[in-house]
Motif scaffolding. Structure first.
Motif, PDB file in Angstrom:
ATOM      1  N   VAL A 185      48.950  29.591  39.735  1.00 27.14           N
ATOM      2  CA  VAL A 185      49.114  29.712  38.281  1.00 27.14           C
ATOM      3  C   VAL A 185      50.344  30.556  37.953  1.00 27.14           C
ATOM      4  O   VAL A 185      51.124  30.219  37.050  1.00 27.14           O
ATOM      5  CB  VAL A 185      47.856  30.329  37.643  1.00 27.14           C
ATOM      6  N   TYR A 186      50.524  31.627  38.700  1.00 25.23           N
ATOM      7  CA  TYR A 186      51.686  32.493  38.450  1.00 25.23           C
ATOM      8  C   TYR A 186      52.983  31.720  38.656  1.00 25.23           C
ATOM      9  O   TYR A 186      53.904  31.793  37.828  1.00 25.23           O
ATOM     10  CB  TYR A 186      51.654  33.705  39.372  1.00 25.23           C
TER      11      TYR A 186
ATOM     12  N   LYS B  53      41.615  30.913  47.253  1.00 26.05           N
ATOM     13  CA  LYS B  53      42.372  32.166  47.244  1.00 26.05           C
ATOM     14  C   LYS B  53      43.815  31.985  46.765  1.00 26.05           C
ATOM     15  O   LYS B  53      44.500  32.970  46.472  1.00 26.05           O
ATOM     16  CB  LYS B  53      42.375  32.788  48.634  1.00 26.05           C
ATOM     17  N   GLU B  54      44.280  30.728  46.671  1.00 25.78           N
ATOM     18  CA  GLU B  54      45.660  30.469  46.260  1.00 25.78           C
ATOM     19  C   GLU B  54      45.802  30.209  44.764  1.00 25.78           C
ATOM     20  O   GLU B  54      46.926  30.085  44.264  1.00 25.78           O
ATOM     21  CB  GLU B  54      46.212  29.256  47.017  1.00 25.78           C
TER      22      GLU B  54
ATOM     23  N   LYS C   5      41.514  29.684  32.922  1.00 23.45           N
ATOM     24  CA  LYS C   5      41.518  31.018  32.326  1.00 23.45           C
ATOM     25  C   LYS C   5      42.875  31.683  32.483  1.00 23.45           C
ATOM     26  O   LYS C   5      43.416  32.272  31.536  1.00 23.45           O
ATOM     27  CB  LYS C   5      40.436  31.875  32.969  1.00 23.45           C
ATOM     28  N   GLN C   6      43.458  31.560  33.674  1.00 25.68           N
ATOM     29  CA  GLN C   6      44.719  32.225  33.942  1.00 25.68           C
ATOM     30  C   GLN C   6      45.913  31.479  33.356  1.00 25.68           C
ATOM     31  O   GLN C   6      46.888  32.103  32.924  1.00 25.68           O
ATOM     32  CB  GLN C   6      44.892  32.394  35.451  1.00 25.68           C
TER      33      GLN C   6
ATOM     34  N   ALA D  96      38.941  29.143  36.993  1.00 19.37           N
ATOM     35  CA  ALA D  96      39.908  30.213  37.245  1.00 19.37           C
ATOM     36  C   ALA D  96      41.309  29.784  36.834  1.00 19.37           C
ATOM     37  O   ALA D  96      42.056  30.564  36.221  1.00 19.37           O
ATOM     38  CB  ALA D  96      39.876  30.597  38.724  1.00 19.37           C
ATOM     39  N   PHE D  97      41.659  28.541  37.164  1.00 18.40           N
ATOM     40  CA  PHE D  97      42.975  28.030  36.772  1.00 18.40           C
ATOM     41  C   PHE D  97      43.117  28.027  35.250  1.00 18.40           C
ATOM     42  O   PHE D  97      44.117  28.504  34.700  1.00 18.40           O
ATOM     43  CB  PHE D  97      43.186  26.620  37.324  1.00 18.40           C
TER      44      PHE D  97
ATOM     45  N   ALA E 104      45.378  31.965  41.958  1.00 15.16           N
ATOM     46  CA  ALA E 104      46.104  32.942  41.142  1.00 15.16           C
ATOM     47  C   ALA E 104      47.605  32.837  41.359  1.00 15.16           C
ATOM     48  O   ALA E 104      48.393  32.818  40.398  1.00 15.16           O
ATOM     49  CB  ALA E 104      45.612  34.352  41.454  1.00 15.16           C
TER      50      ALA E 104
END
Length: 368
Positions: free
Chosen positions: A148-149, A142-143, A194-195, A191-192, A145
């Protein structure tokens, strides 16, 4: 093998070479290899082991703490070194020695970013640890996103790799759990990527993972215990060679009559006429009290000699009744017969604890 005149850990660099080359042979071409040399190279002396492995072509080293990485740099190692469990107080030392920290939480990330900004670093390599079930260190799914930000708002550091740690890769009864870990890591990494818009190196396999889950080798693998000859499985162990053999000698022989005692707190009372040998090795050398009172044994001229009484700080005593030996004879504590696993098992522990606990005051001798 050489005959010894004192307590020594004999380190076979030829066996180390064999283990590295065997483990490397199981990988796809292009898969990188991280040699784990924490804990004094599992007791074998990282200042010797790491330069030897560097010449063989390892791609990365991994240590637990910053001081271990600095020691490798002082030994002349130039290969990249990741620090698996860095602490904030050592961040400047990490940068000074060109070590690469593993970042495992938002707090550690923010603190290292603060240091990186103050040092005006640009894309300094770090390694991001994901928690996939071991539940020691690492970012949760859950962390990702938010992670990455936060990384995207700066240019001081950059993820060189994403990694996780398998909890039970040696236990085939836990294959379903391990498969879930692997799939979760894939999901988090995807996910990492892609973002973030780029793909760091991925690694999750330890020694048992290398041998049991070839589909999860990804871009890199990490091996610690396997390099030193332990595969965590009887079948796998046969493919590896033990690197370390702990040897000592008989300092003195005593003859006890029935009822006489031996050692501190009269830890052994002779039930019959008994011949004992005192060895220059004790719990300050890494052979703890848990091995005394008949639990473990050593090898004297091919015969089992049980450790009796209480292990002392610098000495231990063994029962040599019926064994043809004399003062000055060589004793094998572990390595061959018994193996480190066999010796450790007598006290309900594992080879890792035994071999990493051998004191630095024990002389290391290197052969190839």
């Amino acid at each position: 093998m050489t005959k010894v005149a004192e307590t020594v850990l004999e380190v076979d660099l030829g066996a180390l070479r064999h283990n590295y080359e065997f483990l490397r042979s199981t990988l796809r071409p292009g898969t990188k290899f991280i040699a784990v040399v924490k804990a004094f190279a599992y007791g074998h002396d990282s200042r010797i082991i790491a330069p030897f492995l560097e010449k063989l072509g390892v791609d990365y080293f991994a240590v637990a703490y910053t001081s271990e990485g600095i020691e490798l740099r002082e030994a002349g190692v130039r290969t990249p070194i990741m620090v698996l469990h860095p602490q904030h107080v050592h961040f400047n030392s990490i940068i000074d020695s060109q070590l690469e920290p593993c970042i495992y939480s938002r707090r550690v990330l923010s603190l290292f970013l603060e240091t990186a900004r103050s040092r005006n670093l640009k894309t300094y390599p770090v390694h991001l640890k994901f928690n996939t079930g071991l539940n020691r260190l690492g970012f949760e799914e859950k962390e990702v996103a938010a992670l990455v930000y936060q990384l995207g708002q700066q240019q001081h550091i950059r993820a060189a790799s994403l990694f996780s740690h398998l909890a039970a890769s040696e236990d085939l009864n836990e294959e379903a759990f391990t498969r879930n870990q692997i799939e979760l890591f894939k999901t988090m990494a995807a996910a990492f990527e892609k973002q973030a818009g780029y793909k760091p190196l991925l690694h999750q396999c330890n020694t048992s993972g290398i041998l049991c889950y070839p589909d999860a080798h990804f871009d890199m693998v990490r091996s610690g215990i396997g390099l030193y000859g332990y595969g965590n499985d009887e079948t796998k162990d046969k493919l590896l060679r033990r690197v370390g053999t702990l040897k000592t000698i008989i300092s003195q022989i005593h003859h006890l009559e029935k009822g006489e005692s031996l050692g501190y707190n009269r830890g052994y009372i002779a039930e019959h006429s008994t011949v004992t040998a005192t060895l220059p090795l004790g719990h300050a050398d890494g052979i703890g009290r848990q091995y005394g009172k008949g639990k473990a044994f050593v090898n004297i001229n091919g015969k089992k000699a049980p450790i009796i009484g209480n292990v002392c700080m610098d000495m231990l005593m063994v029962d040599i009744t019926g064994i043809d030996c004399q003062e000055g004879d060589e004793v094998i504590v572990y390595g061959g017969f018994p193996t480190a696993e066999e010796f450790a098992a007598t006290a309900g522990t594992i080879s890792y604890e035994l071999i990493t606990g051998i004191s630095r005051r024990v002389k290391r001798i290197y052969t190839e």
